[in-house]
Each structure stands twice: as structure tokens, then as C-alpha cells.
Scaffold this motif. Structure first.
Motif, PDB file in Angstrom:
ATOM      1  N   CYS A  15       0.847  -1.256   0.037  1.00  0.00           N
ATOM      2  CA  CYS A  15      -0.037  -0.090   0.180  1.00  0.00           C
ATOM      3  C   CYS A  15       0.882   1.126  -0.122  1.00  0.00           C
ATOM      4  CB  CYS A  15      -1.123  -0.075   1.258  1.00  0.00           C
ATOM      5  SG  CYS A  15      -2.083  -1.447   1.227  1.00  0.00           S
ATOM      6  N   ARG A  16       0.647   2.379  -0.880  1.00  0.00           N
ATOM      7  CA  ARG A  16       1.604   3.308  -0.922  1.00  0.00           C
ATOM      8  C   ARG A  16       0.929   4.503  -1.713  1.00  0.00           C
ATOM      9  NH1 ARG A  16       2.451  -0.524  -4.510  1.00  0.00           N
ATOM     10  NH2 ARG A  16       2.932  -0.212  -6.762  1.00  0.00           N
ATOM     11  N   PHE A  17       1.438   5.695  -1.659  1.00  0.00           N
ATOM     12  CA  PHE A  17       1.226   6.756  -2.651  1.00  0.00           C
ATOM     13  C   PHE A  17       2.352   6.487  -3.705  1.00  0.00           C
ATOM     14  CE2 PHE A  17      -0.901   8.447   1.020  1.00  0.00           C
ATOM     15  CZ  PHE A  17      -2.150   8.809   0.613  1.00  0.00           C
ATOM     16  N   TYR A  18       1.917   6.899  -4.902  1.00  0.00           N
ATOM     17  CA  TYR A  18       2.952   6.865  -5.807  1.00  0.00           C
ATOM     18  C   TYR A  18       2.923   8.010  -7.055  1.00  0.00           C
ATOM     19  CZ  TYR A  18      -0.625   4.348  -8.217  1.00  0.00           C
ATOM     20  OH  TYR A  18      -2.112   4.275  -9.150  1.00  0.00           O
ATOM     21  N   ARG A  19       1.844   8.773  -6.924  1.00  0.00           N
ATOM     22  CA  ARG A  19       1.559   9.954  -7.914  1.00  0.00           C
ATOM     23  C   ARG A  19       1.181  11.054  -7.035  1.00  0.00           C
ATOM     24  NH1 ARG A  19      -3.290  10.155 -12.087  1.00  0.00           N
ATOM     25  NH2 ARG A  19      -2.990  12.240 -13.058  1.00  0.00           N
ATOM     26  N   ALA A  20       1.683  12.292  -7.190  1.00  0.00           N
ATOM     27  CA  ALA A  20       1.373  13.517  -6.694  1.00  0.00           C
ATOM     28  C   ALA A  20       1.371  14.768  -7.665  1.00  0.00           C
ATOM     29  CB  ALA A  20       2.381  13.750  -5.319  1.00  0.00           C
ATOM     30  N   LEU A  45      -4.120  16.090  -7.276  1.00  0.00           N
ATOM     31  CA  LEU A  45      -4.558  14.809  -6.607  1.00  0.00           C
ATOM     32  C   LEU A  45      -3.322  14.190  -6.007  1.00  0.00           C
ATOM     33  CD1 LEU A  45      -3.766  12.412  -8.647  1.00  0.00           C
ATOM     34  CD2 LEU A  45      -5.895  13.152  -9.825  1.00  0.00           C
ATOM     35  N   VAL A  46      -3.410  13.268  -5.056  1.00  0.00           N
ATOM     36  CA  VAL A  46      -2.594  12.305  -4.765  1.00  0.00           C
ATOM     37  C   VAL A  46      -2.990  11.020  -4.939  1.00  0.00           C
ATOM     38  CG1 VAL A  46      -1.187  11.474  -2.685  1.00  0.00           C
ATOM     39  CG2 VAL A  46      -1.429  14.032  -2.858  1.00  0.00           C
ATOM     40  N   GLN A  47      -2.393  10.097  -5.713  1.00  0.00           N
ATOM     41  CA  GLN A  47      -2.842   8.777  -6.078  1.00  0.00           C
ATOM     42  C   GLN A  47      -1.955   7.554  -5.627  1.00  0.00           C
ATOM     43  OE1 GLN A  47      -3.403   8.473 -10.082  1.00  0.00           O
ATOM     44  NE2 GLN A  47      -3.614   6.090 -10.182  1.00  0.00           N
ATOM     45  N   GLY A  48      -2.526   6.547  -5.058  1.00  0.00           N
ATOM     46  CA  GLY A  48      -2.004   5.585  -4.528  1.00  0.00           C
ATOM     47  C   GLY A  48      -2.802   4.099  -4.827  1.00  0.00           C
ATOM     48  N   THR A  49      -2.174   3.169  -4.130  1.00  0.00           N
ATOM     49  CA  THR A  49      -2.918   1.864  -4.170  1.00  0.00           C
ATOM     50  C   THR A  49      -2.999   1.213  -2.862  1.00  0.00           C
ATOM     51  OG1 THR A  49      -2.937  -0.589  -5.234  1.00  0.00           O
ATOM     52  CG2 THR A  49      -0.707   0.652  -4.436  1.00  0.00           C
ATOM     53  N   LEU A  50      -4.201   0.475  -2.507  1.00  0.00           N
ATOM     54  CA  LEU A  50      -4.509  -0.272  -1.271  1.00  0.00           C
ATOM     55  C   LEU A  50      -4.401  -1.591  -1.831  1.00  0.00           C
ATOM     56  CD1 LEU A  50      -7.365   1.974   0.227  1.00  0.00           C
ATOM     57  CD2 LEU A  50      -5.001   1.578   1.066  1.00  0.00           C
ATOM     58  N   ARG A 112       1.432  18.260   1.563  1.00  0.00           N
ATOM     59  CA  ARG A 112       2.846  17.977   1.802  1.00  0.00           C
ATOM     60  C   ARG A 112       3.337  16.736   0.949  1.00  0.00           C
ATOM     61  NH1 ARG A 112       3.153  18.547   8.124  1.00  0.00           N
ATOM     62  NH2 ARG A 112       3.430  16.144   7.802  1.00  0.00           N
ATOM     63  N   ILE A 113       2.472  15.740   0.634  1.00  0.00           N
ATOM     64  CA  ILE A 113       2.795  14.741  -0.147  1.00  0.00           C
ATOM     65  C   ILE A 113       2.687  15.221  -1.633  1.00  0.00           C
ATOM     66  CG2 ILE A 113       1.889  12.541  -1.096  1.00  0.00           C
ATOM     67  CD1 ILE A 113       0.949  11.763   1.636  1.00  0.00           C
ATOM     68  N   ALA A 114       1.837  16.022  -1.962  1.00  0.00           N
ATOM     69  CA  ALA A 114       1.676  16.678  -3.125  1.00  0.00           C
ATOM     70  C   ALA A 114       2.805  17.306  -3.630  1.00  0.00           C
ATOM     71  CB  ALA A 114       0.528  17.413  -3.377  1.00  0.00           C
ATOM     72  N   GLN A 115       3.632  17.799  -2.570  1.00  0.00           N
ATOM     73  CA  GLN A 115       4.943  18.799  -2.760  1.00  0.00           C
ATOM     74  C   GLN A 115       6.234  18.052  -2.822  1.00  0.00           C
ATOM     75  OE1 GLN A 115       4.613  22.043   0.205  1.00  0.00           O
ATOM     76  NE2 GLN A 115       2.520  22.484  -0.507  1.00  0.00           N
ATOM     77  N   LEU A 116       5.846  16.524  -2.712  1.00  0.00           N
ATOM     78  CA  LEU A 116       7.305  15.819  -2.775  1.00  0.00           C
ATOM     79  C   LEU A 116       7.952  15.793  -4.242  1.00  0.00           C
ATOM     80  CD1 LEU A 116       6.324  12.901  -0.493  1.00  0.00           C
ATOM     81  CD2 LEU A 116       7.932  14.752   0.066  1.00  0.00           C
ATOM     82  N   PRO A 117       9.065  15.667  -4.281  1.00  0.00           N
ATOM     83  CA  PRO A 117       9.964  15.710  -5.455  1.00  0.00           C
ATOM     84  C   PRO A 117       9.192  14.521  -6.567  1.00  0.00           C
ATOM     85  CG  PRO A 117      11.370  15.662  -4.036  1.00  0.00           C
ATOM     86  CD  PRO A 117      10.381  15.294  -3.177  1.00  0.00           C
ATOM     87  N   THR A 118       8.925  14.922  -7.769  1.00  0.00           N
ATOM     88  CA  THR A 118       8.168  14.152  -8.646  1.00  0.00           C
ATOM     89  C   THR A 118       8.835  13.943  -9.986  1.00  0.00           C
ATOM     90  OG1 THR A 118       6.738  15.826  -9.696  1.00  0.00           O
ATOM     91  CG2 THR A 118       5.958  14.518  -7.869  1.00  0.00           C
TER      92      THR A 118
END
Length: 147
Positions: A15-20, A45-50, A112-118
Motif C-alpha cells: 500500500c503506497r502513494f505513488y503519484r502527486a 490529486l495524490v494517487q495510491g494503491t491499497l 505535503r505529499i503533493a509537494q514531494l519531488p516528482t
């Protein structure tokens, strides 16, 4: 039901976030669309998988699809991919099954997650921003004291 199964397992490995994608110049800080701006990218958006390793996943049926607003948590198609919206997406009416919402005081974490390096990528002809490092998720039940 799937969320309840995750809560009963001892882990959520995978489970994780992988897109921001932040709001950019498309939406204001309250999540309202700026007049005459495009609707993305960025898509706010912030996208992830469960999809947890070792936990069987069955497609989740479509349900009521209210308007996506800031803080909406919704399945992408039949899951286990999901997103948290940073903005009000009236243009996505009846597209996604909303299964939760982030309380207002916790939206700062999502921001804050949306501001992480992409890094840029293209998925099926759509430009997206993928997190350079995935952010793992931990799912747990919180007991609320009742008086």
C-alpha cells in the motif's frame, strides 16, 4: 468491505502513494477552479494503491458517485487504485466511487505529499507526475472513546 479486510490484516505491505500533482495555477488554495484555466495537468490529486501483498482483492462495484470535492477519497475504476483530491472536480461528475474523505485538519499532510519531488511520465497519452520515492501507507483502526 475491502477496507475492513485490510484493517483485520496485520500489515498493508504494498500500500503506497505513488503519484502527486499539486494544484498549480489551475485551482486556488480552497480547491476552486480558476476561470479560463485548463483542467490539468496538474490534476490536483495524490494517487495510491491499497493492494496489499497477501490480501486477496476483488473488484469493487461502482456505487454512488457524488461530486469530487477537496478531500474526497475515491476508487479509480474498480480499485484498488485510489486518489485523494486536492481540489473540487465538478468536471468528474459520476466518474468515481467516493468511499471516504480526509478531515480538514489532515489535508495539510496530503498537501505535503503533493509537494514531494516528482518526475514526469505519460500514462495512456496523459501527462502525469510520479513521486520519485513512493510513500508507504499504513492502515489501522482507530478506537474512539464513547461517553
Amino acid at each position: 468491505m475491502y477496507i475492513l479486510e485490510l484493517l483485520s490484516s496485520r500489515h498493508c505491505a504494498g500500500c503506497r502513494f505513488y503519484r502527486a500533482e499539486g494544484r498549480g495555477e489551475v485551482w486556488d488554495s480552497q480547491g476552486n477552479h480558476i476561470k479560463d484555466a485548463s483542467f490539468g495537468p496538474p490534476y490536483a490529486l495524490v494517487q495510491g494503491t491499497l493492494e496489499a501483498q497477501g490480501v486477496a482483492f476483488n473488484d469493487i462495484p461502482d456505487e454512488f458517485c457524488p461530486t469530487i470535492t477537496r478531500g474526497s477519497v475515491a476508487w479509480i475504476e474498480s480499485g484498488p487504485e485510489f486518489f485523494i483530491s486536492l481540489s473540487n472536480h465538478r468536471e468528474w461528475t459520476n466518474t468515481y466511487t467516493v468511499f471516504g474523505s480526509v478531515v480538514a485538519e489532515d489535508m495539510e499532510i496530503v498537501e505535503r505529499i503533493a509537494q514531494l519531488p516528482t518526475k514526469p511520465d505519460v500514462w495512456n497519452g496523459v501527462s502525469v507526475s510520479v513521486l520519485e520515492k513512493h510513500v508507504p501507507l499504513k492502515v489501522r483502526r482507530i478506537e474512539i472513546a464513547r461517553s
